[in-house]
Design an enzyme around this catalytic site. Sequence first.
Site, PDB file in Angstrom:
ATOM      1  N   GLY A   1      -3.300  -3.198   9.813  1.00  0.00           N
ATOM      2  CA  GLY A   1      -2.018  -3.661   9.284  1.00  0.00           C
ATOM      3  C   GLY A   1      -1.301  -2.440   8.756  1.00  0.00           C
ATOM      4  O   GLY A   1      -1.914  -1.398   8.567  1.00  0.00           O
ATOM      5  N   CYS A   2      -0.022  -2.576   8.502  1.00  0.00           N
ATOM      6  CA  CYS A   2       0.727  -1.429   7.989  1.00  0.00           C
ATOM      7  C   CYS A   2       0.302  -1.167   6.546  1.00  0.00           C
ATOM      8  O   CYS A   2       0.295  -0.057   6.064  1.00  0.00           O
ATOM      9  CB  CYS A   2       2.211  -1.732   8.120  1.00  0.00           C
ATOM     10  SG  CYS A   2       3.288  -0.904   6.991  1.00  0.00           S
ATOM     11  N   GLN A   3      -0.094  -2.229   5.846  1.00  0.00           N
ATOM     12  CA  GLN A   3      -0.424  -2.097   4.419  1.00  0.00           C
ATOM     13  C   GLN A   3      -1.919  -1.877   4.171  1.00  0.00           C
ATOM     14  O   GLN A   3      -2.310  -1.033   3.395  1.00  0.00           O
ATOM     15  CB  GLN A   3       0.017  -3.359   3.668  1.00  0.00           C
ATOM     16  CG  GLN A   3       1.500  -3.619   3.724  1.00  0.00           C
ATOM     17  CD  GLN A   3       2.266  -2.864   2.663  1.00  0.00           C
ATOM     18  OE1 GLN A   3       1.694  -2.177   1.826  1.00  0.00           O
ATOM     19  NE2 GLN A   3       3.575  -2.971   2.686  1.00  0.00           N
TER      20      GLN A   3
ATOM     21  N   SER B   1       2.042  -7.751   6.768  1.00  0.00           N
ATOM     22  CA  SER B   1       1.455  -6.636   7.500  1.00  0.00           C
ATOM     23  C   SER B   1       0.194  -6.077   6.831  1.00  0.00           C
ATOM     24  O   SER B   1       0.041  -4.877   6.669  1.00  0.00           O
ATOM     25  CB  SER B   1       2.499  -5.524   7.638  1.00  0.00           C
ATOM     26  OG  SER B   1       2.103  -4.604   8.592  1.00  0.00           O
TER      27      SER B   1
END
Lengths: 137, 404
Positions: free
Chosen positions: A50-52, A118
């Site tokens: 995920g982006c996070q 995300s």
Amino acid sequence: MSIKAKEQEIIDEFAIYDDWMDKYEYIIELGKDLPLIQDDLKTEDRLIKGCQSRVWLNAETEDNKMNFTADSDAIITKGIIALLIRVVNDETPADVAKSDFAFIKEIGLQEHLSPTRSNGLVSMVKEMKLNALKAVK
Amino acid sequence: MNIQEIRSQFPILSEKIHGKPLVYFDNGATTQKPSSVIQRINDYYAKENANIHRGVHTLSQEATSAYENARTTIQQYLGAKESHEILFTKGTTDSINLVAFSFGELLTAEDEIIISAMEHHSNIVPWQMLCERKGCKLRIIPMNENGELALDQFETILSAKTKLVAVTHISNALGTVNDVKHIIDKAHKVGAKVLIDGAQSIQHIQVNVQELDCDFYAFSGHKLFGPTGIGVLYGKEEILNSMPPYQGGGDMIKEVTLEKTTYNELPHKFEAGTPNIAGGIGLGAAFEFLNSLDMEAVLQHEQELLDYATEALSKIEGIQFYGRAKNKTSVISFLIEGTHPYDVGTLLDKMGIAVRTGHHCTQPIMDQFCIPGTIRASFAFYNTKEEIDIFIKALERIIPMLKD
């Protein structure tokens, strides 16, 4: 215990918290009990980016019961995975594939399962169900 | 500068989040809107709405002049020579894509483009796409460990082959203010054009495009107290005239036959289709709001916020700052040892505090520092020291929860 019964159990556990910080203290505690994926299984194909935050997931089936192990670099993500896994572990692939994890909304944590978040959790749920579908006999 | 008076002009700042007063420290992502901008957009739809540039009826003429007046307000604020050098776009990303496509049409495989290692993805990907399309080469100005550009290296990659240099004025992830005047002067000596990504600039510092002598300047409305979906590309008239149109459609034509079309003059040549009229007018109102501020006082207040927050944060055990440039704006990117930015951001939110976590659309910067992302607090002039105190207290509560 059925998936529905386990979900209700979690809803009851969370009902006692009316303060967000207390609720998160509890989620963080739950994260510490997450059935961890073995380190040697933390391979690229088990990694959900995920982006996070990042999530690793492994699925196994024995005697028509599913067993998931996982990990994440973020501790709140870990706590939510622990809740998801608690509900579906030891259940049949057919039941896991049907599960909609509606209890997450009930306890006010749906934001973590939002696609825009995300954090890898939406993809993880999809991955759990795909694994379950593959294992359905 | 009376901060309370200014805050009262921003209705959202009195909102509560999870029952707590909103502390909005995500101004690098987008800024909040003053009542004057909200009211202007409302008035446009309530009293002036019509399509522009063609109608002979009164409303159309009023809407046209409101839209074109906004262009003039922006021209004057930026110190551009002509109002038709101000092109309305969807935002910074759209502005950069316009240049990458249209100016890019003039390039060949022999040509080179220079960007820097601290660019937002919006000022990387369009150039990579152009290089794939035209076969030209992309070269990179490196960045040191403080988050400053290595300008001596810039001179070694700059050559007669360089056709365009595209760099950010201020880094969104690190707050670094780049010496773009120096970059522009050097680039012009070899005949290269320069595009400045100004997405993080105009809300913090005074910008004059003629003094900078940049060839293009790109920015978004929503980051400077205006609406979303509207932005600007400033371009020098002569260069814009030499470029082919970007998109075809209504408004950008002079004459259309089924065989051939001739194109309209600037700025319409680059504004195909019915534009974001309300957005343009709202952006004009945002610039009028900026005009009402004392930018010197804004800069000073933001510097005080930056210094105050940096000092307070420094006392937190295990904190690591990213971006320690000598010249930086009110952005603080940091990590706290033993905690994950996602967890910190989630818990701050529950206490009413909005920060950004993640890679901030600057993955190459994160890769250089070998980190997955940071927590970023970015301040605007309407933020206060009291809010920073709330932020620090919140962190003091959160960190022990997250550490084993």
